[in-house]
Write an enzyme that holds these catalytic residues in place. Structure first.
Site, short mmCIF file in Angstrom:
data_model
loop_
_atom_site.label_atom_id
_atom_site.label_comp_id
_atom_site.label_asym_id
_atom_site.label_seq_id
_atom_site.Cartn_x
_atom_site.Cartn_y
_atom_site.Cartn_z
N GLY A 119 36.51 33.65 -12.39
CA GLY A 119 35.82 32.55 -13.08
C GLY A 119 34.67 33.13 -13.89
N ILE A 133 31.45 33.50 -13.34
CA ILE A 133 30.53 34.42 -12.67
C ILE A 133 31.19 35.76 -12.40
CG2 ILE A 133 29.20 34.79 -10.54
CD1 ILE A 133 28.57 31.77 -10.56
N ALA A 172 33.11 36.02 -5.75
CA ALA A 172 32.74 35.00 -6.74
C ALA A 172 33.83 33.94 -6.77
CB ALA A 172 32.55 35.66 -8.11
N ILE A 173 33.97 33.27 -5.64
CA ILE A 173 35.10 32.36 -5.46
C ILE A 173 34.68 30.89 -5.44
CG2 ILE A 173 36.53 34.04 -4.23
CD1 ILE A 173 35.53 32.63 -1.62
N HIS A 229 27.01 30.98 -45.74
CA HIS A 229 27.77 32.22 -45.86
C HIS A 229 26.79 33.38 -45.97
CE1 HIS A 229 31.04 34.89 -46.96
NE2 HIS A 229 30.29 35.36 -47.93
#
Lengths: 465, 465
Positions: free
Chosen positions: A184, A186, A270-271, A444
């Site tokens: 994910g 994180i 990181a779940i 631009h």
């Protein structure tokens, strides 16, 4: 009940929901307290979004310096003072936390460090900190206790071999190798960061692709880029038999019917997150919950009169900007300052390189809903600014409804994606059509022209592709 | 008249107006030629916006590397291979020009290198290049010959001591010292660039402030930043008695009744542009002019039927993105693809550091018109993303109408200002109110949040200040 003070609002939690709600109440002239267990700013500011962006900025600069010869520079040597890299991120967090404390003062918010417990409706007890034992009497309570990183069952964080985002943010040395569990936002940000500084990184994701909430094209693109950057990425992969011993972490990475043994110095978990509800309520208070989150109605009211909740504690999407929005709406509502609004849509950002930002539906979502749509895509390789800046990796993908031509979803990957998405977010808020975006003169050369060109591309009117 | 080809449209000039107009006509299935004297892409792409952005990016990286210790790096030595810095910018221009040539092919545009002259309406003569002497018969002509840098009377460019932007872009060595005459966008960009690489730079501006078209607050802020960066900035200053001799340029800088003698290796003249009309028309064609520019009506039609004009050649604001817009509108109109629209507003950008971008009216304009308004200002020092990235210099200033709350003008200075302005540009196009911008969830942490906070600040509802 010895000492009591009387408030219009007591906010529990000082993160992006809590501090914003408290400040908003202060702006409205209310007597408000904000009780925070650790430090003003909460996880986001102290242990999440802000310090991680400081680390990522250092990583980006390091990578740029490693390739400085492309720009015309011969750089002798670059020594990474890793503790200093981390120190800077801590000092950024510290500076921002002080900023919140200043804003509390400015808006006459009583800032109390300690843990708060709702004793009964209208009464908050301070159960830790210098003022432990005090009671705050209040007309309204806003619960904004947020979430914390979820740990795998059976594993214990030690800050060295097993970490969540919180521990890695405070770690002063770079693990030589790291398995990042979860691709994910994180997980991907730290994977990028660690690899950028030379750690040997393997990303393990259960779903079939990285950044599973993003559009398939984006997931594919970022995975390819990560592999080119030297990371190992395993998707559709389960981690089993995790063992932590002898200065190394090992696990079985199971992809389909294949198993590979992975080994690394550290494991970053990181779940996802879990709700912070510990000791929040005395046993005299019962709030209706939804899974483990506090249930609220469209006005952010819980099942108990006078108690509101906002932010991560009411459930996904667990994003700071959504939390802030909710808390401000909740406070506006409780003090009759307009009808509080639930969020309709929100951007999501991942700050690895290439960056990812999106809003609205993915093409997969649109197909699942059987909506009629058109897609416009514009690659940054066709952007003069991107090429000039040597940042031409990535693209803009815009999905518009047919025949109305309004934005259904927008997906950007590449340089400054996280900044660029704001234009589409405002566009969706105002129900802009592809023609209106195309008809807006964009400066631009800028990357933002790609957003105009992607709009034009939905109807084959892009000039530069 | 020997060889003639028959076209729906012949475009004269291959810059942002010309190439975009030609490509658009190709998209509409028209037979179109684009005649360009030098190279596809015109000044902007070959000798302006694009190569200058490449140089500026190198300058920014160099400055970042010089301060890399702030980020936690010890950099041994940094040798600037200046010819390579310039080479990269040339190769970026080359790559983009090739891109336009590819787009010409893809859209079946006949790309002709040479100078074109309108012989009579409906007939264009090639008066230089490989196909010199050929005539192109055509239903429509679009004049898009653009402008070139203006030189001071009595001075001659030599590319070394006396330069315009064009010459400096191709110069392979850094002048030790340089006087930059003119503090408009181009002057300020090159002044930043030269100073960043160590040249001793003095900016001389006749008007009372740098970037005279910008909001006063922005001009003041940038001037202060430039001085902090080590540039000498003289405003309200006339240059007289310019002499070029003995490897040095000298002039009298007269500010009020004080005169200071300035001396430098080089002089960069950035005092504006002049129209490219040389040999454009045979003496059988007379076009109504406005000063030296081709006069057009709201449909980009000149005074002669079948001859249109767009871009810098029809006069200010001399901006590539406005030129492109005009040309596409002109072509849509000439081929009955919707009513062509004049531009209503456009962003303006300056890519020095701090960057500057704006759209709509300055506060000075608003006051002069005696409009009722409110101002919201948000400094990047209060932005978590800006602080994390060590890019907290600058601010967002938003001016909204009272009581409608619509954007009258927006002014940004600081990191990524030129990208951020796009959101406000779309907001103005859609008549967004401050409340709609404030009510749009902006991703955290981003610089774009400052645009939301500035909107909130117009009514004292900003959270972070």
């Amino acid at each position: 009940m010895a000492d009591t003070s009387s408030y219009d609002l007591v906010v529990i939690g000082g993160g992006p929901a809590g501090y914003a709600g408290a400040i908003r109440a202060g702006q409205l002239g209310k007597k408000v307290a904000c009780v925070e267990m650790e430090r003003a700013g909460g996880t986001c500011l102290n242990w999440g979004c802000i310090p991680s962006k400081a680390l990522l900025k250092s990583a980006e600069l390091y990578q740029k310096m490693l390739h400085a010869d492309d720009f015309g520079f011969n750089v002798g040597s670059i020594d990474v003072d890793f503790p200093k890299v981390v120190e800077r991120s801590r000092s950024v967090a510290n500076q921002m936390a002080k900023g919140i404390e200043f804003l509390f003062k400015k808006n006459k918010v009583d800032y109390i460090v300690g843990q708060a417990q709702i004793n009964v409706p209208g009464m908050v007890e301070l159960i830790s900190g210098d003022r432990k034992g005090e009671y705050l009497s209040t007309k309204n309570i806003l619960i904004a206790t947020g979430c914390r990183a979820r740990m795998l069952p059976g594993l214990t964080k030690d800050g060295k071999q097993v970490m969540t985002a919180r521990e890695i943010l405070d770690r002063r040395d770079l693990p030589k190798s790291c398995i990042v569990m979860g691709a994910g936002a994180i997980g991907m940000e730290f994977a990028y960061f660690l690899n950028a500084f030379g750690s040997d990184v393997t990303v393990v994701e259960m779903m079939d692709r990285v950044l599973p909430v993003e559009d398939d094209d984006v997931s594919k693109f970022v995975e390819k880029s990560f592999k080119k950057q030297g990371l190992k990425v395993m998707t559709g992969t389960k981690a089993e038999n995790i063992t932590v011993a002898d200065g190394k972490v090992t696990l079985d990475a199971m992809t389909g019917d294949k198993t590979e043994k992975l080994e690394a110095e550290s494991l970053l978990v990181a779940i996802g997150v879990q709700a912070n509800t510990d000791k929040l309520l005395s046993n005299r208070v019962k709030l209706e919950m939804h899974r483990n989150y506090v249930k609220v109605d469209a006005h952010y009211r819980t099942s108990v009169k006078g108690i509101y909740a906002a932010g991560d504690i009411i459930g996904p999407p667990w994003l700071a900007h959504v939390a802030t929005y909710e808390a401000v709406q909740a406070v506006n509502g409780m003090f009759d300052h307009g009808e509080p609004r639930p969020y309709v849509r929100f951007p999501g950002c991942t700050y690895c390189q290439p960056q990812v930002a999106s809003i609205g539906m993915t093409e997969r979502d649109v197909k699942a809903k059987e909506l009629k749509y058109k897609v416009g895509k514009f690659p940054f390789t066709a952007s003069g600014k991107a090429v000039a800046a040597m940042e031409s990796e990535g693209f803009v993908k815009l999905i518009v409804s047919e025949p109305e031509g309004e934005i259904l979803g927008a997906h950007i990957t590449g340089a400054e994606a996280t900044e660029l998405i704001a234009e589409y977010a405002l566009g969706m808020e105002l129900e802009a059509t592809w023609e209106e975006i195309h008809g807006t003169i964009h400066a631009h050369p800028t990357l933002s022209e790609a957003l105009m060109e992607a709009a034009a591309a939905t109807h084959n009117e892009a000039i530069h592709i």
